[in-house]
Design an enzyme around this catalytic site. Sequence first.
Site, PDB file in Angstrom:
ATOM      1  N   ASP A  79      42.532  39.657  37.912  1.00 12.87           N
ATOM      2  CA  ASP A  79      41.946  38.487  38.525  1.00 12.87           C
ATOM      3  C   ASP A  79      42.167  37.153  37.496  1.00 12.87           C
ATOM      4  O   ASP A  79      42.727  37.381  36.466  1.00 12.87           O
ATOM      5  CB  ASP A  79      40.389  38.656  38.350  1.00 12.87           C
ATOM      6  CG  ASP A  79      39.746  39.551  39.563  1.00 12.87           C
ATOM      7  OD1 ASP A  79      40.891  40.057  40.301  1.00 12.87           O
ATOM      8  OD2 ASP A  79      38.651  39.632  39.733  1.00 12.87           O
ATOM      9  N   HIS A 123      41.877  41.694  34.379  1.00 15.02           N
ATOM     10  CA  HIS A 123      42.277  40.331  34.262  1.00 15.02           C
ATOM     11  C   HIS A 123      43.647  40.072  33.523  1.00 15.02           C
ATOM     12  O   HIS A 123      43.650  40.462  32.259  1.00 15.02           O
ATOM     13  CB  HIS A 123      41.246  39.355  33.338  1.00 15.02           C
ATOM     14  CG  HIS A 123      39.705  39.564  34.195  1.00 15.02           C
ATOM     15  ND1 HIS A 123      38.856  40.799  34.196  1.00 15.02           N
ATOM     16  CD2 HIS A 123      39.263  38.803  35.104  1.00 15.02           C
ATOM     17  CE1 HIS A 123      37.990  40.525  34.928  1.00 15.02           C
ATOM     18  NE2 HIS A 123      37.953  39.262  35.554  1.00 15.02           N
TER      19      HIS A 123
END
Length: 475
Positions: free
Chosen positions: A299, A441
């Site tokens: 992400d 992430h």
Amino acid sequence: MRTHSLVPSVLLIGALSLTAACSSGVPDVRSSAAESASAATAGSVHVVDPSKIKGLRIVSDSSEQQSCAFATSYPEVPGAEAMTAVMKKDVERRLATFRSAGCASGAEGPEFNISLHFLVASGDVLGVRLTTQDTSAAGSGLSSATYWYDGKAGAYRTALGLIADASRDAFLTEVESRLKGRDGVDGTALDSTFADQAERAAVLDDMEFTANGGLRLTFDRGDVGVPAAGVYVVVLPSATVTPWLSAFGARVQRQTGTPSSTLDLGATHTPEPAVPTHTASGDDDTDCAQVKCIALTFDDGPAVPETGTLLTHLAQYKARATFFTVGQNVAAHPDLVRAEARAGHEVGNHSWSHPDLTKLTSEQIAYQLNRTSAAIKAATGKEPTVFRPPYGAVDAHVKAATTLSPVLWDVDTEDWKYRDATKVARTVIGKAERNDVVLMHDIHPTSVAAVPEILRVLTAQGFHFVTVSHLRSTL
């Protein structure tokens, strides 16, 4: 921007990235009808393409914890280190306050978000607006400020730096005259605010030029009037404001109206981020009904240089993954998004500026997702089909506002909290089960550094790394 202690007004964070819309003549959803009409007369500005800013890096941070949700971003541009330092200090200070006070305030689902928008990046001038939403703060919690860099002088400038010192009094008198008499403005209180140097600087911190040379000033709710009156906008025509501009302000005005083809802030070195050229050999034919599959998802990117490094790690194991990208980062680094797609990875939507979508109107949700999908299509030629709601916050209202399919996760590495590559790798390896979706992430170097060990160990255990959509389609 300044801290408000007045009665809150009811607006949510859909306006976070709409400051960009304001700059193109589209009224900001923070505005009342009267303010929208005023904004419409301000004139449009040229849209800045951040992908043309050489060496640009978007500095991002976020949580995936709904009980203390935050997402921040600001730009780092070679040559403008002094301005970057000011933005970094402001962002970190405000985030620290939120995490220590806002998250402990007892408020239900507090959220903190700082998004960015380039006002001008041309010649020897750079202008950026940071828009902040803090739902734990008094008032609307929504504020914005502009930051300016003078490449010729090698110096950071405040918004008031656009006005010459000798013209400051005349400028302030004109702005006051245009505010007095408006509903909700107390003339006596306004006099006091403008007379105090610190207060004046705090409220006169959001200025931008329009294409026709006018100067648009935006005042946050509660800055110069009662919060219920909303945002106030003052537009000074070019003929009025031009004689009062500083030498820097005149250059900003000129570069806003007629941008140069390049930006030169005097940087001694402009890094050229590596963009991997890995190319998928074909469609993935892995049958997840027959073999052990796992979907790694990343992400908040793309990020420089982290995403490029990650793509190289994945290519070494012929692993495929899904990238849930943030729109403002896609706009800054479309080359990396193209590289993701070219290497056979899936590119998903993670909203434009990472707000909690469940707190937005249907129109605001659509804006956040549609604008991001458009940026992804512009980069890859293909619109995404899946989205990851920031913080995993999704409900029937959000689902009804989009045709994208939501994707959550089975394994949360909490890598935003634990910046430790070894811990992140151990979490994935220790919890991974067949057909799991793993949340990571690619904005964190430590998370990217954990990937080679994850790939090595799980490959040895017989796992195949596939995209989310491939995993879904073969089960």
